[in-house]
Design a protein around this motif. Structure first.
Motif, short mmCIF file in Angstrom:
data_model
loop_
_atom_site.label_atom_id
_atom_site.label_comp_id
_atom_site.label_asym_id
_atom_site.label_seq_id
_atom_site.Cartn_x
_atom_site.Cartn_y
_atom_site.Cartn_z
N GLY A 27 0.82 -1.21 0.00
CA GLY A 27 0.00 0.00 0.00
C GLY A 27 0.85 1.26 0.00
O GLY A 27 0.54 2.23 0.69
N THR A 360 -3.37 -0.49 6.38
CA THR A 360 -3.25 0.75 5.62
C THR A 360 -1.89 1.42 5.89
O THR A 360 -1.46 2.28 5.14
N ASP B 22 -5.46 8.04 -0.47
CA ASP B 22 -4.92 6.79 0.09
C ASP B 22 -5.93 6.05 0.95
O ASP B 22 -6.98 6.55 1.32
N TRP B 23 -5.59 4.78 1.21
CA TRP B 23 -6.52 3.88 1.88
C TRP B 23 -6.88 4.33 3.29
O TRP B 23 -8.00 4.14 3.74
N GLN B 24 -5.91 4.91 3.96
CA GLN B 24 -6.18 5.34 5.32
C GLN B 24 -7.31 6.36 5.35
O GLN B 24 -8.21 6.29 6.18
N TYR B 27 -10.64 4.68 4.66
CA TYR B 27 -11.16 3.99 5.85
C TYR B 27 -11.61 4.96 6.93
O TYR B 27 -12.58 4.70 7.63
N HIS B 115 -10.32 -5.29 -1.44
CA HIS B 115 -9.90 -5.21 -0.05
C HIS B 115 -10.75 -6.04 0.91
O HIS B 115 -10.25 -6.62 1.84
#
Lengths: 413, 148
Positions: A27, A360, B22-24, B27, B115
């Motif tokens: 990631g 993440t 981004d993924w953070q 989420y 995911h």
């Protein structure tokens, strides 16, 4: 504490270069791989040994009269000898190659179990067993109308040895416990467990899946009758594992699977079985796996098991101290004698959410029940998040993990 | 007021997630949605209403108002709850026909399929299946009543 954590047991940077996967990102961030209790990463020497086998001497073993088949057979037999030496078994024929720990346990349950367990007999396992060391015995007990007895654990996740002593009865026909718990990290007093059972002539199987790469296992000194482990947790490929068994037991046991290689002669009237270990290795075996396992053993020996244990303990102690500073953390498994597994829950948070948020940040941990559902029920929790360390992990990675965890908790709360 | 179609809502969600790089951040947004999802009746947190997932529990109830299905749901995982909030936004208050035909492409478009939906860990796939099953059951019931 500073002295412990900065002490260079071996050169981490050099060791990490042996593992190509540790150079990759996850990631967009450097991969921090803390799921070593599930499976370990593989060094170049193991990857190359497998590649070399397929490039240079791939052939079916124990049959061909031509040179590459002879080379492959020799490599396979040499791997068995390496395993023998690694666990200090008396003879190489006491080493049976299996798919992994699961198959090794199933082999004993199917072969030894079906031959020796009768109605009303008892098998003792513990409350901290992996499903692989529960279900085969449960199925056997159902079939034979035998009983499964469970050694309980205390709040720290340690086996209650006095309760174990009380469970041993004239009906007990087998004891099967893990050397190190996969979900708690507890190192069990297996030598004592074996000797208590042997006082009553009860054979013991030890599930060593989490132990063989953390601590020196000497099956002769341990005196276990069976010892099972997997290659993939000790830097070898998946699909190869070992059942060690005392020759005198293995010789009396019926085959587990039948087919080629496990026979000495076949006619339509009668088949004669081969000697051990071949009797338990029906069909074409996992030659690349065995060669990879041999290479992994060489690799471990080159680093030194003591160095590995020492570094992993330092990582565990440091991580335990640091994680304890986070509010709401509860460590599951606080045994005095513990291997590099750090299982934890955070008050009010689901382990799954913690796992996703750590991912993440590029941190790979395991979440859930870790195939130990009865143990999680005993602790009254749905599951844990589990960080498990290998010798290629570093203090810097632990720091990164702790920061990522703090951040995850802040976002989730 | 004209109600938006399922596809329009899905497009809205896809656009919202397009803001995050981004993924953070994605989420964090899902977690925020999860925290806001409230009002699941405590007495409905029963085993009968549970959708089985390996690592988190999801509870789901349905009701019908003017021929439209109303979903109410809850989870012990705040991320799963956020995903539930998205599913409810898309599927709740729709006719059985619309729910059955919903392709739910937004899950793939915002990258969540890769995911989350593919694993058995969170029960998201099981939940979608359950929602569609309810819709099918209501449709079958309606058809039966019309015949009578």
């Amino acid at each position: 504490m500073e002295a412990v954590i900065t002490k260079k047991i071996f050169d981490s940077d050099k060791v990490r270069k042996d593992f190509p996967i540790l150079q990759r990102a996850a990631g967009g961030k450097p991969l921090v791989y803390f799921d070593n209790a599930a499976t370990s990463q593989k060094p170049n020497s193991v990857i190359n040994a497998i590649g070399n086998y397929y490039k240079n001497y791939n052939a079916n073993i124990h049959r061909g009269l031509y040179s590459i088949s002879i080379e492959a057979s020799e490599a396979y037999d040499k791997a068995r000898e390496k395993v023998r030496e690694y666990i200090n078994a008396r003879e190489a024929r006491e080493i049976i190659f299996t798919r992994g720990t699961t198959e090794a346990v199933n082999l004993v349950a199917y072969s030894y179990g079906r031959q020796n367990i009768k109605e009303d007999d008892e098998i003792i396992i513990s409350a901290m067993e992996h499903h692989a060391n529960i279900v085969p015995w449960q199925v056997l007990c159902e079939e034979k109308k035998a009983k499964l007895k469970i050694i309980p654990v205390n709040d720290k996740g340690e086996l209650l040895i006095n309760d174990y002593k009380k469970l041993i009865s004239p009906r007990t026909k087998l004891v099967a416990v893990c050397h190190i718990s996969n979900s708690l990290g507890t190192i069990n007093p297996v030598k004592e467990i074996v000797s208590l059972a042997h006082e009553k002539n009860i054979p013991v199987l030890i599930d060593g899946a989490q132990a063989v790469h953390h601590t020196k296992v000497d099956v002769r000194s341990l005196n276990a009758d069976f010892y099972a482990f997997s290659g993939h947790k000790m830097y070898a490929p998946m699909g190869i594992g070992v059942l060690y068994g005392k020759a005198k037991l293995l010789e009396t046991m019926p085959p587990y699977q039948t087919g080629g290689d496990m026979i000495s002669s076949v006619s339509f009237e009668k088949t004669l079985y081969n000697e051990i270990p071949m009797k338990f290795e029906a069909g074409t075996p996992n030659v690349e796996g065995a060669i990879g396992l041999g290479a992994a053993i060489d690799y471990i020996n080159s680093i030194g098991l003591e160095n590995i244990s020492e570094h992993e303990s330092a990582l565990l102690n440091y991580a335990t101290d640091e994680i304890s500073k986070i509010e709401g953390i509860r460590i599951i498994g606080t045994a005095e004698n513990k291997a590099s597994v750090l299982s934890f829950v955070v008050e009010g948070l689901n382990a799954l959410d913690i796992g996703i948020m750590l991912d993440t940040s590029g941190v790979a941990v395991r979440t859930g029940q870790h195939c130990t559902e009865p143990l999680m029920d005993w602790f009254g929790i749905p599951g844990t998040a589990r960080a498990s360390f290998a010798f290629y992990n570093t203090i810097e990675e632990v720091d990164f993990f702790i920061d990522a965890l703090k951040n995850a908790v802040r976002i989730l709360k | 007021m004209e109600t938006k179609t399922i596809e329009e809502i899905e497009d809205e969600i896809t656009e919202e997630f397009g803001f995050f790089s981004d993924w953070q951040d994605k989420y964090e947004y899902i977690i925020e949605l999860g925290k806001k999802l409230k009002g699941f009746p405590e007495d409905k947190r029963t085993d009968d209403n549970k959708v089985k997932g390996c690592q988190s529990s999801v509870w789901l109830t349905t009701g019908i108002e003017n021929g439209l299905i109303i979903f109410k749901s809850d989870s012990d995982s705040v991320i799963v709850k956020g995903l539930i909030a998205l599913l409810i936004r898309v599927l709740s208050g729709r006719s059985p026909e619309e729910i059955i035909n919903a392709k739910l492409e937004f899950i793939d478009k915002i990258g969540l399929k890769q995911h989350l939906a593919g694993t058995r860990t969170n029960g998201l796939a099981a939940m979608i299946k359950q929602m569609k099953m309810y819709a099918m059951a209501y449709k079958a019931k309606e058809q039966l009543e019309h015949k009578i």
